[in-house]
Structures are given as structure tokens and as C-alpha cells.
Design a protein around this motif. Structure first.
Motif, PDB file in Angstrom:
ATOM      1  N   ARG A   3       0.836  -1.208   0.000  1.00 16.90           N
ATOM      2  CA  ARG A   3       0.000   0.000   0.000  1.00 16.90           C
ATOM      3  C   ARG A   3       0.869   1.256   0.000  1.00 16.90           C
ATOM      4  NH1 ARG A   3      -3.236  -3.404   2.953  1.00 16.90           N
ATOM      5  NH2 ARG A   3      -5.226  -3.722   1.910  1.00 16.90           N
ATOM      6  N   ARG A  19       0.779   3.883  -3.089  1.00 18.88           N
ATOM      7  CA  ARG A  19       0.356   5.263  -2.820  1.00 18.88           C
ATOM      8  C   ARG A  19       1.438   6.257  -3.213  1.00 18.88           C
ATOM      9  NH1 ARG A  19      -2.147   3.908   2.834  1.00 18.88           N
ATOM     10  NH2 ARG A  19      -4.160   3.133   2.142  1.00 18.88           N
ATOM     11  N   CYS A  57       1.497   6.213  -7.287  1.00 17.24           N
ATOM     12  CA  CYS A  57       0.381   6.652  -8.136  1.00 17.24           C
ATOM     13  C   CYS A  57      -0.207   7.975  -7.707  1.00 17.24           C
ATOM     14  CB  CYS A  57      -0.688   5.575  -8.237  1.00 17.24           C
ATOM     15  SG  CYS A  57      -1.791   5.447  -6.841  1.00 17.24           S
ATOM     16  N   GLY A  58      -0.150   8.306  -6.426  1.00 20.06           N
ATOM     17  CA  GLY A  58      -0.647   9.592  -5.980  1.00 20.06           C
ATOM     18  C   GLY A  58      -2.122   9.808  -6.234  1.00 20.06           C
ATOM     19  N   SER A  80      -6.411   8.613  -5.778  1.00 20.20           N
ATOM     20  CA  SER A  80      -7.353   8.488  -4.671  1.00 20.20           C
ATOM     21  C   SER A  80      -7.117   7.180  -3.937  1.00 20.20           C
ATOM     22  CB  SER A  80      -8.790   8.539  -5.199  1.00 20.20           C
ATOM     23  OG  SER A  80      -9.072   7.352  -5.927  1.00 20.20           O
ATOM     24  N   PHE A  81      -7.678   7.089  -2.735  1.00 18.55           N
ATOM     25  CA  PHE A  81      -7.546   5.875  -1.939  1.00 18.55           C
ATOM     26  C   PHE A  81      -8.100   4.677  -2.707  1.00 18.55           C
ATOM     27  CE2 PHE A  81      -9.410   2.784   0.967  1.00 18.55           C
ATOM     28  CZ  PHE A  81      -8.290   2.421   1.693  1.00 18.55           C
ATOM     29  N   CYS A  88      -5.726   3.577  -5.500  1.00 18.76           N
ATOM     30  CA  CYS A  88      -4.564   2.893  -4.925  1.00 18.76           C
ATOM     31  C   CYS A  88      -4.939   1.511  -4.433  1.00 18.76           C
ATOM     32  CB  CYS A  88      -3.964   3.719  -3.788  1.00 18.76           C
ATOM     33  SG  CYS A  88      -3.185   5.248  -4.334  1.00 18.76           S
ATOM     34  N   GLU A  89      -6.080   1.399  -3.781  1.00 15.24           N
ATOM     35  CA  GLU A  89      -6.500   0.100  -3.252  1.00 15.24           C
ATOM     36  C   GLU A  89      -6.761  -0.888  -4.386  1.00 15.24           C
ATOM     37  OE1 GLU A  89      -6.749  -2.530  -0.248  1.00 15.24           O
ATOM     38  OE2 GLU A  89      -6.076  -0.462  -0.136  1.00 15.24           O
ATOM     39  N   THR A 121       1.484  -0.963 -10.930  1.00 13.47           N
ATOM     40  CA  THR A 121       1.125   0.451 -10.814  1.00 13.47           C
ATOM     41  C   THR A 121       1.232   1.141 -12.172  1.00 13.47           C
ATOM     42  OG1 THR A 121       1.882   0.496  -8.518  1.00 13.47           O
ATOM     43  CG2 THR A 121       1.639   2.617  -9.627  1.00 13.47           C
ATOM     44  N   GLU A 169       9.703   6.104  -2.626  1.00 16.63           N
ATOM     45  CA  GLU A 169       8.675   5.339  -1.948  1.00 16.63           C
ATOM     46  C   GLU A 169       9.278   4.257  -1.056  1.00 16.63           C
ATOM     47  OE1 GLU A 169       9.192   5.394  -5.195  1.00 16.63           O
ATOM     48  OE2 GLU A 169       9.630   3.349  -5.716  1.00 16.63           O
TER      49      GLU A 169
END
Length: 188
Positions: free
Chosen positions: A36, A40, A43-44, A46-47, A50-51, A86, A105
Motif C-alpha cells: 500500500r 500510494r 500513483c498519488g 485516490s484511496f 490505490c486500493e 502500478t 517510496e
């Protein structure tokens, strides 16, 4: 990524690949938060976006877990899958990244790390070899990049990257053992 955590992940994955369901569940619980964080940072979005990518990555890892070579580090293997998934997701959605793919990251604080001084010690050790060699060590050994990727980024052939990496690791071993490398050199 600490050696201890990678060894634990390798042990759990080895057991999981041998059919141990409890080990597989434990392994997934350990790698999911790390994935996660990687997704995150890359990709920056939304949640939810990303999920979705994390879930796609976990499915890919499940489908490809038999390709992990026992004895190889697990961390770089899963990091590579996360990177590719990603990028695939961003391409398929036609989105541009809002954050760079610069490797930061992997430096995001991870509350599961054992010894916070290990990173400082490794950084200090890498400053004792030439910057080009330190860069190759970071890219291949810490970030899990291939010799082909590093070679393309540095203008070196993959074979030259592997040779430079081998020599850099030999110099680091000498430094850790208290021997001073005589050549002080960098990649050849």
C-alpha cells in the motif's frame, strides 16, 4: 528493507509455496501494508484507485508466487511486481502520475522496520565508496531494479552494471570487515 524482515518473508513464502495456508496468510498480512505504501507513493491517486492497484498486485503475486526463486530476496521481487502493476494501471486509465518514480517510496517510514539505525549505517557505508558504485548498489540491491534498467539509466551495458555491482559489493565487504579497498575505484 531489513535483512531480518526479508528472511522472515522468505521463510513464510517458502512455507506457503509448500502448502502451509497459515504461513501464506501471515505473509500476505505482512506484505500488504508495505505494498500500500509503495502504490500510494507511486500513483498519488485516490484511496480507491490505490486500493484497486494493491488488490491487482496481490492477485499477481498470488498467481506468480511459484516464480520466486528460493534464496533470492523477497522484497525486491514484490517491489518489482508492485511497480509494474502500478505503471500498468496508470497506463490503462490514461492517467499521468502526480508523483515521480524516483525510488523515494522505498524510503517512506515503515513502522515494521526493526532497527532504524540500519538505514543510517548503510547510507554511511555507501558514502565510503564512489558515488557511481553507491548508486548502482542502491538501485539493484535496495530498490530491486534489474541490471538492464540501471544500465539504460546510466548508459552502461547490463554486463558492466553487474561487474560494477560485484566490485562495489566486494569493496563494501572489505569496509565492513575493516579492510580498506586499495583501488578506491568506481565502476570500470
Amino acid at each position: 528493507m531489513t535483512a531480518g524482515r526479508d528472511a522472515r518473508w522468505a521463510s513464510l513464502l517458502r512455507q506457503a509455496n509448500a502448502g502451509d495456508r497459515a504461513a501464506y496468510v501471515a505473509w500476505l498480512k505482512e506484505i500488504a501494508p508495505v505494498l500500500r505504501g509503495i502504490v500510494r507513493a507511486r500513483c498519488g491517486g485516490s484511496f480507491e484507485d490505490c486500493e484497486d492497484i494493491v488488490q491487482t498486485t496481490l492477485i499477481a503475486i498470488h498467481e506468480k508466487r511459484h516464480t520466486w526463486r528460493d534464496g533470492d530476496p523477497v522484497g525486491p521481487w514484490i517491489y518489482a511486481i508492485a511497480r509494474y502493476k502500478t505503471v500498468d494501471a496508470l497506463r490503462s486509465r490514461g492517467r499521468t502520475r502526480t508523483t515521480g518514480f524516483d525510488g523515494t517510496e522505498d524510503a517512506v517510514a515503515d513502522d515494521t522496520l526493526g532497527d532504524p539505525t540500519a538505514t543510517r549505517d548503510l547510507d554511511r557505508l555507501l558514502t565510503q565508496i564512489d558515488p557511481a558504485s553507491a548508486h548502482i548498489v542502491r538501485r539493484v540491491k535496495l530498490h530491486g531494479d534489474s541490471a538492464d534498467d540501471v544500465g539504460a539509466a546510466t548508459g552502461m551495458s547490463p554486463g558492466a552494471v553487474r561487474v560494477a555491482l560485484h566490485r562495489a559489493m566486494a569493496r563494501l565487504t572489505q569496509l565492513v570487515q575493516g579492510d580498506t579497498p586499495r583501488d578506491g575505484g568506481g565502476p570500470r
